[in-house]
Design a protein around this motif. Sequence first.
Motif, PDB file in Angstrom:
ATOM      1  N   ALA A  70      11.613   1.994   7.462  1.00  0.00           N
ATOM      2  CA  ALA A  70      11.756   2.946   6.357  1.00  0.00           C
ATOM      3  C   ALA A  70      12.616   2.358   5.243  1.00  0.00           C
ATOM      4  N   LEU A  71      13.675   1.610   5.635  1.00  0.00           N
ATOM      5  CA  LEU A  71      14.554   0.996   4.630  1.00  0.00           C
ATOM      6  C   LEU A  71      13.773   0.037   3.734  1.00  0.00           C
ATOM      7  N   VAL A  72      12.914  -0.763   4.352  1.00  0.00           N
ATOM      8  CA  VAL A  72      12.143  -1.747   3.592  1.00  0.00           C
ATOM      9  C   VAL A  72      11.313  -1.055   2.504  1.00  0.00           C
ATOM     10  N   THR A  73      10.753   0.117   2.837  1.00  0.00           N
ATOM     11  CA  THR A  73       9.907   0.792   1.847  1.00  0.00           C
ATOM     12  C   THR A  73      10.701   1.273   0.636  1.00  0.00           C
ATOM     13  N   MET A  74      12.034   1.373   0.777  1.00  0.00           N
ATOM     14  CA  MET A  74      12.826   1.805  -0.380  1.00  0.00           C
ATOM     15  C   MET A  74      12.940   0.693  -1.421  1.00  0.00           C
ATOM     16  N   TYR A  75      12.798  -0.564  -0.974  1.00  0.00           N
ATOM     17  CA  TYR A  75      13.013  -1.668  -1.911  1.00  0.00           C
ATOM     18  C   TYR A  75      11.769  -2.494  -2.224  1.00  0.00           C
ATOM     19  N   PHE A  76      10.781  -2.441  -1.319  1.00  0.00           N
ATOM     20  CA  PHE A  76       9.575  -3.234  -1.564  1.00  0.00           C
ATOM     21  C   PHE A  76       8.354  -2.338  -1.539  1.00  0.00           C
ATOM     22  N   SER A  77       7.380  -2.689  -2.383  1.00  0.00           N
ATOM     23  CA  SER A  77       6.120  -1.956  -2.347  1.00  0.00           C
ATOM     24  C   SER A  77       5.018  -2.900  -2.785  1.00  0.00           C
ATOM     25  N   GLY A  78       3.794  -2.475  -2.518  1.00  0.00           N
ATOM     26  CA  GLY A  78       2.663  -3.297  -2.924  1.00  0.00           C
ATOM     27  C   GLY A  78       2.417  -3.226  -4.416  1.00  0.00           C
ATOM     28  N   GLY A  79       3.025  -2.241  -5.061  1.00  0.00           N
ATOM     29  CA  GLY A  79       2.829  -2.095  -6.492  1.00  0.00           C
ATOM     30  C   GLY A  79       1.601  -1.282  -6.831  1.00  0.00           C
ATOM     31  N   LEU A  80       1.392  -1.134  -8.123  1.00  0.00           N
ATOM     32  CA  LEU A  80       0.370  -0.222  -8.636  1.00  0.00           C
ATOM     33  C   LEU A  80      -1.036  -0.532  -8.124  1.00  0.00           C
ATOM     34  N   ILE A  81      -1.473  -1.782  -8.269  1.00  0.00           N
ATOM     35  CA  ILE A  81      -2.886  -2.087  -8.039  1.00  0.00           C
ATOM     36  C   ILE A  81      -3.286  -2.014  -6.560  1.00  0.00           C
TER      37      ILE A  81
END
Lengths: 293, 296
Positions: free
Chosen positions: A117-128
């Motif tokens: 869950a912590l990782v999702t606060m700082y990294f994401s796949g982005g818009l596309i």
Amino acid sequence: MMQKSRRLNGDSVFDIFNLIFMCFIILITLYPFYYVIVSSFNEPIDLLNGPVYLWPRKFSLSNYAYVLQDEKILNAAFITVSRTIIGSVSAVLFTAAFAYGISKPRLLGRRFFIGMALVTMYFSGGLIPTYILIAHGLKLQGNFLVFIIPNLFNAFNAFVMLSFFRGISSEIEESARIDGANDIIIFFKLILPVSTPILATIALFNGVFHWNSWFDALLYGGRKLETLQQYLVKSIQSANVNAKAASYVSTLTVSSTSVRLTTMVITAFPIVIAYPFLQRYFVKGIMIGSLKG
Amino acid sequence: MILVLPVILWMIIFNYIPMLGLVISFKEYDPYLGPLEGFIKSRWVGFNNFAEAFTDKYFISSLWNTIYYSILNLVIGFPIPIIFAILLNELTNVRFKKFVQTVSYLPHFISWVFVVGFIYVLFAVDNGLLNGLLLKFNLTEEAIPFLATPKYVPPIVVLFNIWKSFGWNSIIYIAAITNIDPTMYEAATVDGAKRFAKIWYITLPSIKPTVVILLIFSIGSMISPNFGLFEQMYLLTNPMIQDVTEIVDTYTYKMGIVLSRYSYATAVGLFRSVVAVILLTGANFTSKKLTGESLF
């Protein structure tokens, strides 16, 4: 005597300036709302004679009559209200279940899940990549669920809840367990009822998010699922086009400014009205969150 | 276990699969193959997408604009919540203090769409609030087209960004100030310290750790996706001011969503994330060396 006058020179001058400064802050924060409301109640053609600063020159409800007879805004309001209610209730339950689960030390792989869950606060796949997943992979485009499912969980909210659940004494749970209740019954019957303050706070955060969001409606909504904010976006954009055209054509279309003002009041109204009563919940939420983080 | 399972699945689908999807920035993703096939079978192109971005002058200019707005926001927007929190703490009337505080949070909860709507009303050429006032007091001969003049756009955007966020951002400083031991102020009063001396020698040093941590965060997120800025630019832009409203977020949106150049737009996004990580670690390292405070 000497003492007193010196105090007047130093601290009191500061106090007076501070007071004036704070009044200025109040003014610049509230006046935009006031101005928009006042202008929306002014007669549309009369508004073309110049802005109204303090009070409608010619009071009129015709703007509201005009805007509210549009079927599209009623439909948009229905979509927005539905997504706000369904979206915030489902997200709170979904997030709370996770937060409660990871608050128990006996959960297997607890640290790993917290890390996830912590990782999702700082990294994401982005818009596309997210867009491809939702629109092409899950084929949620044009489906009402596109407003609900991708917004079910938020790691920050989960950690705010986690810190609350940690504070609940485990004795009631133990006694319920002896009586034969399982985790799910304990969660719904025991934990949720005693957690209403935090649930309300998170529900409000989610509610405001749903009420204000329009970008997902732009990406995935289509004509059928237009939200109030998106309706306002269109009214803003068309008013610009009209205002430019109007300088060449006639004065008739410029009252689109009035339509825009009125739509603004309608879309912001529920938040501004509910805000004074709900703001302490918001502040409580961010306090718990910031102390953790 | 059953309680956490749904969220685990949700995170895998909505967070981790898109992260895996970043791989397409090194491919030429073919949307006609469908998402899964396209992801696996699309041709590898190495760093071509990144190379292309750096030869596109529109990308370069959107990157500079993003950096420019972020620096303006940081330099002007960062100190204001701190000053506001300190001044608020100096108010003696508790009810007035609460009232100002409550009012200052309100803009945070209002949508950007509403704010941009107000920007249009405020700066309109015909019957705009500001032009109306300027003309009334003869400060200008004719109405100024603020929103069609590139030089006025950055100040307007930054101003409203601050308007919307300063109150909410001050909460954390207000909390930090509330935690200061009141006996320190009492002792200072006994020693004859004045208002400014107390602020300078007690309040400021006490909130320094909070300030440093938030500064690291702000620098780290300087180039990160900024949804508020995107919304402002998306809604404010017009052909006259295009050069100053194109930021990385609007560029990615145009390339990826409008033109369906998925791989290229993903590459732009990935490049931005890498820069963000570098900025964050850089700010963290500098702060650790200079002040001893750090995030990690």
